[in-house]
Design an enzyme around this catalytic site. Structure first.
Site, PDB file in Angstrom:
ATOM      1  N   ARG A 243       0.831  -1.210   0.000  1.00  0.00           N
ATOM      2  CA  ARG A 243       0.000   0.000   0.000  1.00  0.00           C
ATOM      3  C   ARG A 243       0.862   1.255   0.000  1.00  0.00           C
ATOM      4  O   ARG A 243       0.538   2.250  -0.650  1.00  0.00           O
ATOM      5  CB  ARG A 243      -0.949  -0.031   1.196  1.00  0.00           C
ATOM      6  CG  ARG A 243      -2.080  -1.013   0.990  1.00  0.00           C
ATOM      7  CD  ARG A 243      -2.850  -1.350   2.253  1.00  0.00           C
ATOM      8  NE  ARG A 243      -3.919  -2.291   1.931  1.00  0.00           N
ATOM      9  CZ  ARG A 243      -4.604  -2.996   2.816  1.00  0.00           C
ATOM     10  NH1 ARG A 243      -4.341  -2.862   4.104  1.00  0.00           N
ATOM     11  NH2 ARG A 243      -5.542  -3.828   2.428  1.00  0.00           N
ATOM     12  N   PHE A 362      -6.513  -0.925  -6.693  1.00  0.00           N
ATOM     13  CA  PHE A 362      -5.686  -2.069  -6.316  1.00  0.00           C
ATOM     14  C   PHE A 362      -4.960  -1.865  -4.987  1.00  0.00           C
ATOM     15  O   PHE A 362      -4.956  -0.787  -4.431  1.00  0.00           O
ATOM     16  CB  PHE A 362      -4.734  -2.526  -7.425  1.00  0.00           C
ATOM     17  CG  PHE A 362      -3.812  -1.500  -8.025  1.00  0.00           C
ATOM     18  CD1 PHE A 362      -3.483  -0.330  -7.390  1.00  0.00           C
ATOM     19  CD2 PHE A 362      -3.246  -1.748  -9.277  1.00  0.00           C
ATOM     20  CE1 PHE A 362      -2.604   0.574  -7.954  1.00  0.00           C
ATOM     21  CE2 PHE A 362      -2.371  -0.846  -9.857  1.00  0.00           C
ATOM     22  CZ  PHE A 362      -2.048   0.303  -9.189  1.00  0.00           C
ATOM     23  N   GLU A 363      -4.374  -2.967  -4.493  1.00  0.00           N
ATOM     24  CA  GLU A 363      -3.803  -3.050  -3.140  1.00  0.00           C
ATOM     25  C   GLU A 363      -4.844  -2.716  -2.067  1.00  0.00           C
ATOM     26  O   GLU A 363      -4.547  -2.107  -1.043  1.00  0.00           O
ATOM     27  CB  GLU A 363      -2.573  -2.132  -2.985  1.00  0.00           C
ATOM     28  CG  GLU A 363      -1.435  -2.438  -3.934  1.00  0.00           C
ATOM     29  CD  GLU A 363      -0.767  -3.771  -3.648  1.00  0.00           C
ATOM     30  OE1 GLU A 363      -1.147  -4.443  -2.682  1.00  0.00           O
ATOM     31  OE2 GLU A 363       0.131  -4.146  -4.420  1.00  0.00           O
ATOM     32  N   GLY A 364      -6.085  -3.127  -2.321  1.00  0.00           N
ATOM     33  CA  GLY A 364      -7.187  -2.808  -1.420  1.00  0.00           C
ATOM     34  C   GLY A 364      -7.851  -1.521  -1.857  1.00  0.00           C
ATOM     35  O   GLY A 364      -7.215  -0.469  -1.898  1.00  0.00           O
TER      36      GLY A 364
END
Length: 379
Positions: A243, A362-364
């Site tokens: 993140r 992306f990445e949560g």
């Protein structure tokens, strides 16, 4: 515009200067053509690896740079300011190295990590599945123990560098439940592993994103990283850093959009004055600059906490949320500053705006980041 950075050591300042030199020479001149054509920059990641830029955050004893995360993320930001797709893939490669570096045995690290950190082996991260994105505990891809090792069966999705990477940090189910996921270091050239066609994306066209199909492929037993059932712990420990990588990429992209807008506003004139001298537009640029500076401050705060050994999960989510939302706003405003020209492909800001959108996903997703932050407040 070169960012005035406060770096911890003279060595770090030299490293940033080297990064800018490489990025200006190898990335900036090629980005627009490769993104327009959707062609992969063959050999570029080897170039970055030979310069030492792919292993900066890892130990020197295995060929890494031994740099604090605070410095590594600023290197990543500089790459993203020239070519976002390459920076994102570089961040993913660093993410894919984390399971081995943090959870591998000495023998595993000595065998594979030097080539990974030098760019001899470029990595991908294979966690998501068609039905399991942010909900990693819902993974269905199976890893069944056999006499030869593990038989892998199932489908993985949204793999940056899919079909191009030399190895993948693969997460598959070895038992039921949330403690039944395990991590593997999977070679890219494995019999029984195939890849789908690259996704047709809004942006980041030069580096493919694909699905992967595991059709009873066999991985040797020593490809298991950590213990069976430790996969989600490994995945989540890596995602905090991932993140931060995306936050740095988003900040670099926003900085590039701001620079393009300022350059245009200094050259374009209306009513006898440069448009940057009109208060309405000047204030818009000021807000854009403040958003970029704030984004950079959030990821540096989280990185410094990580470097000091303090918990930083909430700060990583804050950085990812703030930086990617800032990138979306700043790139959109950059298009507005350029007016009609901003809507054409003759200027890069329309590409920056398209590239910014995925960084909120992306990445949560940023909704997941808000969930992580809110839960930390309620704890």
């Amino acid at each position: 515009m070169a960012v005035d950075r406060l770096l911890p050591t003279p060595e770090a300042a030299d490293l940033l200067a080297l990064t800018r030199e490489i990025a200006d020479k190898e990335l900036a001149p090629r980005a627009s053509d490769h993104e327009a054509a959707g062609t992969y920059p063959e050999g570029l990641f080897a170039t970055l690896g030979h310069a030492g830029l792919l292993g900066l955050a890892y130990p020197e004893e295995y060929g890494g740079g031994g740099q604090p995360y605070e410095v590594w993320l600023q290197v990543l930001e500089e790459l993203a300011a020239r070519w976002a797709a390459v920076a994102v893939a570089t961040s993913v490669h660093t993410l894919a190295c984390h399971p081995l570096s943090a959870f591998g045995t000495e023998a595993q690290k000595e065998r594979w990590l030097p080539d990974m950190l030098s760019g001899g082996l470029v990595g991908g991260y294979s966690l998501s599945e068609p039905q399991a994105g942010s909900d990693a505990a819902a993974l269905k891809c199976k890893a069944e123990r056999t006499d030869e090792g593990y038989r892998i069966t199932g489908t993985k999705a949204w793999i940056t560098h899919g079909g191009k990477a030399d190895f993948y940090a693969l997460f598959a189910r070895t038992a039921p439940g949330s403690r039944g996921v395990s991590c593997f270091l999977a070679p890219g050239a494995t019999e029984g592993l195939s890849f789908g066609a690259p996704e047709r994306k809004m942006g980041l066209q030069a580096v493919p994103t694909t699905s992967a199909y595991w059709d009873g492929a066999t991985l040797e037993a020593d490809r298991l990283i950590g213990e069976e059932g430790q996969g989600l712990q490994i995945a989540f420990s890596a995602l905090d850093r991932g993140r931060l990588g995306i936050a740095a990429c988003a900040t670099g992209l926003a900085q590039a959009a701001l620079d393009a807008a300022i350059d245009y506003a200094q050259q374009r004139s209306t009513f006898g004055r440069r448009i940057i001298d009109h208060q309405g537009l000047g204030f818009m640029l000021a807000d854009m600059a403040a958003a970029v500076d704030a984004a950079r401050a959030t990821y540096l705060d989280a990185a410094r906490r990580s470097d000091a050994g303090h918990p930083f999960s909430r700060q990583a989510s804050v950085a990812k949320l703030v930086a990617t939302d800032a990138a979306m706003k700043v790139t959109t405003d950059a298009v507005q500053v350029l007016g009609g020209y901003g809507y054409t492909m003759d200027f890069p800001v329309e590409r920056y705006m398209r590239e910014a959108k995925i960084m909120q996903i992306f990445e949560g997703t940023n909704q997941i980041q808000r969930l992580v932050i809110s839960r930390s407040l309620a704890a």
